[in-house]
Design an enzyme around this catalytic site. Structure first.
Site, mmCIF file in Angstrom:
data_model
loop_
_atom_site.group_PDB
_atom_site.id
_atom_site.type_symbol
_atom_site.label_atom_id
_atom_site.label_comp_id
_atom_site.label_asym_id
_atom_site.label_seq_id
_atom_site.Cartn_x
_atom_site.Cartn_y
_atom_site.Cartn_z
ATOM 1 N N ASP A 49 0.843 -1.193 0.000
ATOM 2 C CA ASP A 49 0.000 0.000 0.000
ATOM 3 C C ASP A 49 0.879 1.244 0.000
ATOM 4 O O ASP A 49 1.830 1.341 0.793
ATOM 5 C CB ASP A 49 -0.888 0.039 1.241
ATOM 6 N N LYS A 106 -8.366 0.493 -5.066
ATOM 7 C CA LYS A 106 -9.538 -0.093 -4.423
ATOM 8 C C LYS A 106 -10.822 0.597 -4.865
ATOM 9 O O LYS A 106 -10.869 1.818 -5.018
ATOM 10 C CB LYS A 106 -9.427 0.017 -2.897
ATOM 11 N N ARG A 190 -6.115 -20.507 7.307
ATOM 12 C CA ARG A 190 -6.312 -21.864 7.838
ATOM 13 C C ARG A 190 -7.719 -22.375 7.546
ATOM 14 O O ARG A 190 -7.909 -23.575 7.305
ATOM 15 C CB ARG A 190 -6.027 -21.892 9.340
#
Length: 318
Positions: A49, A106, A190
């Protein structure tokens, strides 16, 4: 990580099974394959960023594979509040002129006009991002209507496959951007990886009911089972602040890393940026990780996510 044997991720839509994604339009299918291929070129890299052309040059010199052009990094969005919108197109153009690597920007979730503007000014990738304020709390952008590749966030396998169905060419974990706390990004990676492991052990009959349970398209669920991974590249994002954080996400199975506030909110941004790039490249070598993690100065001040007052960006959409 499932590859074709050469270290390259299979491009979704490039084979007979993949063609189901965008049937009946072969043209759209071919276009999507091109976009997935463009996203795949960033594999093994770090996306940083930046809010100024100078920061963009620092990121490029450090070895970033792309930059995300913003008016405010996520940490400042959290601190300042208010409505977070697409960045000024003039700023994005200035950043594009400053570097030779790809530039992302974005758009708010569901705000297809912001995406149209970003495509018109020539950004290389659009991130339909929960870090910005929602524009539409019921619909995401139909990304098949655009030539530019899209990046979208996810917290689990179902969310990832829904975004891919809409046309996302890259998936990233949502994590909790602007916190300097990697716990949510780890949880999301995960979750996706665990869901895929469970899926691979299902027989074909079970896949039907599983696809319904996670509200994901059956053809994409089946292809994920066959590949043993998502059909597009998967990056980690949200709270990555140190070289060790970046290496952790790579060892968990990600294809690359987004780093937001963690670099330019730290004591020595240029050195930390170089260290994180090295950590992603050498993520499985603890000796190199120890070397690049030394003498970096203070990391960004993090946020404790156990505090119920902390706004959860990741929960803004499903």
């Amino acid at each position: 990580m499932a590859t074709d044997g050469t270290g390259v991720v299979t491009v979704y839509g490039s084979g007979t099974n993949g063609a189901a994604l965008l049937e009946p339009s072969n043209h759209k299918s071919a276009t999507f394959s091109v976009k997935v291929g463009l996203a795949q070129m960033l594999r093994g890299g770090v996306i940083m960023d930046v809010v100024t052309p100078e920061q963009a040059r620092i990121a490029e010199e450090a070895g970033a594979c792309a930059v995300m052009a913003l008016e405010r990094v996520p940490a400042d969005i959290r601190a300042q509040g208010g409505v977070a919108r697409m960045s000024d197109p003039g700023l994005i153009r200035d950043i594009k002129r400053a570097v030779t690597i790809p530039v992302m920007a974005k758009a708010r979730i569901g705000h297809f006009v912001e995406a149209q503007i970003l495509e018109a000014i020539g950004v290389d990738y659009v991130d339909e991002s929960e870090v910005l304020t929602l524009a539409d709390d019921a619909h995401h952008i139909n990304k098949h209507n655009f030539r530019v590749p899209f990046v979208c966030g996810c917290r689990d396998l179902g969310e990832a496959l829904r975004r891919i169905r809409e046309g996302a060419a890259m998936i990233r974990t949502k994590g909790e951007a602007g916190t300097g706390n990697v716990v949510e990004a780890v949880r999301h990676v995960r979750s996706v990886m665990g869901d895929i492991r469970a899926l691979r052990n299902m027989d074909d009959d079970e896949v039907f009911s599983y696809a319904k349970r996670i509200a994901a398209p059956y053809d994409l669920v089946m292809q994920t089972k066959q590949l043993g991974r998502l059909p597009v590249v998967q990056f980690a994002a949200g709270g990555v602040a140190t070289p060790a954080d970046a290496a952790l996400m790579m060892q968990l199975g990600c294809d690359g890393v987004f780093v937001g506030s963690g670099i330019f909110k730290s004591g020595d941004p240029a050195r930390r940026a170089r260290a994180i790039v090295q950590a992603v490249t050498h993520y499985s070598d603890p000796k190199i990780l120890a070397e690049v993690s030394s003498g970096l100065g203070e990391a960004m001040v993090g946020i404790n996510l156990s505090d119920p007052k902390v706004e959860r960006f990741a929960a803004r959409s499903e």
